[in-house]
Design a protein around this motif. Structure first.
Motif, short mmCIF file in Angstrom:
data_model
loop_
_atom_site.label_atom_id
_atom_site.label_comp_id
_atom_site.label_asym_id
_atom_site.label_seq_id
_atom_site.Cartn_x
_atom_site.Cartn_y
_atom_site.Cartn_z
N ASN A 14 -7.22 10.02 -4.61
CA ASN A 14 -6.59 8.83 -4.89
C ASN A 14 -5.34 8.73 -3.73
OD1 ASN A 14 -8.13 7.62 -6.67
ND2 ASN A 14 -6.97 8.23 -8.23
N ILE A 15 -4.80 9.87 -3.55
CA ILE A 15 -3.80 9.98 -2.74
C ILE A 15 -4.01 9.89 -1.19
CG2 ILE A 15 -1.78 11.47 -1.51
CD1 ILE A 15 -1.32 12.68 -4.42
N ASP B 5 -5.73 3.81 3.36
CA ASP B 5 -5.24 2.56 3.23
C ASP B 5 -4.17 1.73 4.24
OD1 ASP B 5 -7.48 1.89 1.72
OD2 ASP B 5 -6.40 1.87 -0.17
N ILE B 6 -3.25 2.54 4.16
CA ILE B 6 -2.04 2.46 5.09
C ILE B 6 -2.42 2.38 6.41
CG2 ILE B 6 0.43 3.24 5.48
CD1 ILE B 6 0.84 4.24 2.78
N ARG C 202 -6.95 8.16 -0.33
CA ARG C 202 -7.43 6.94 -0.32
C ARG C 202 -6.22 5.97 0.07
NH1 ARG C 202 -11.08 7.55 -3.32
NH2 ARG C 202 -9.97 7.10 -5.28
N ALA C 203 -5.16 6.23 -0.70
CA ALA C 203 -4.04 5.46 -0.27
C ALA C 203 -3.51 5.49 0.93
CB ALA C 203 -2.99 5.53 -1.54
N ASN D 262 -5.37 14.44 -8.56
CA ASN D 262 -5.32 13.12 -8.00
C ASN D 262 -5.25 13.15 -6.45
OD1 ASN D 262 -5.15 10.32 -8.61
ND2 ASN D 262 -3.04 10.17 -8.14
N GLU E 46 0.53 7.11 -6.51
CA GLU E 46 -0.60 7.85 -6.59
C GLU E 46 -0.05 9.45 -6.57
OE1 GLU E 46 -3.26 7.46 -7.72
OE2 GLU E 46 -3.73 5.40 -7.25
N THR F 71 1.69 1.82 -3.44
CA THR F 71 0.31 2.50 -3.92
C THR F 71 0.31 3.89 -3.80
OG1 THR F 71 -0.83 0.40 -4.03
CG2 THR F 71 -2.11 2.43 -4.23
N LEU F 72 0.84 4.23 -2.79
CA LEU F 72 0.64 5.83 -2.25
C LEU F 72 1.86 6.57 -3.26
CD1 LEU F 72 -0.21 8.31 -0.71
CD2 LEU F 72 1.36 7.51 1.10
N ARG G 178 0.69 -1.18 -0.14
CA ARG G 178 0.07 0.00 -0.03
C ARG G 178 0.91 1.32 0.04
NH1 ARG G 178 -5.27 -1.75 4.04
NH2 ARG G 178 -5.83 -3.47 2.62
#
Length: 198
Positions: free
Chosen positions: A75-76, A82-83, A78-79, A72, A33, A29-30, A26
């Motif tokens: 999405n940032i 998630d972390i 959200r990532a 973005n 993003e 992913t960050l 994750r």
């Protein structure tokens, strides 16, 4: 091994290691993003005619958009969330593993102490009582019922020792599962091997 040794080995728990792998994924992913939020520069190439001199010139230009508007950010965010979620889940799993480890250790020690007490004191006393009751029965001093009671007392003590040893085995298996730790040297072997040697 003492309790502190097992606690130190909790980091080898596959379930806890899985959370670290998920967190790394994750985090990647960050980073992706955030990279996508940076505007790409635009390169332009062209030819310009100058009518007065009838000459031509090649023009090269580069433009970088200014990120005035949201780029973005959703999405940032959200990532990043998630972390935080996986970190919270990892902390919860660690606490649960520590609690299970402590309970298994306490069960191990309790069962071991019980088995030792049965082996060294209670069972020998019950065996001696059965021996004396049989001798007394043969001499007419005790009834057969008293012999049966002595036999039952010994059988119950032996069953308790078997149960205590089984509890030790179960607790040992839990400790090994939680810490991925093998082999384990522990007091469990002393009660079983001594009884089997008789």
């Amino acid at each position: 091994q003492d309790l502190q040794t097992y606690q130190a080995r909790l980091t080898d728990n596959p379930d806890l290691q899985r959370f670290e792998a998920v967190r790394e994924a994750r985090a990647a992913t960050l980073r992706l993003e955030k990279a996508q939020a940076i505007p790409d520069p635009t390169l332009s190439v062209g030819v310009r005619d100058f009518r007065e001199s009838r000459e031509q010139a090649m023009l090269v230009g580069i433009s970088i958009p200014i990120p005035v508007f949201d780029r973005n950010q959703g999405n940032i965010a959200r990532a990043g969330a998630d972390i935080l979620q996986v970190e919270q889940e990892a902390r919860k799993a660690r606490l649960e593993a520590e609690q299970a480890l402590h309970e298994a250790w306490q069960e191990w020690q309790s069962a071991h102490n019980e088995a030792i007490e049965l082996q060294k004191r209670i069972i020998p006393s019950a065996e001696e009582a059965l021996k004396l009751s049989r001798q007394g029965y043969e001499r007419g001093r005790f009834s057969f019922l008293e012999v049966l009671n002595a036999q039952r007392t010994l059988a119950e003590a032996q069953e308790q020792q078997v149960n205590a040893e089984q509890r030790q085995l179960n607790a040992k298996a839990t400790l090994e599962r939680l810490t991925a730790f093998r082999p384990v040297s522990a007091p469990i072997s002393s009660t079983i091997s001594t009884r089997e040697a008789k």
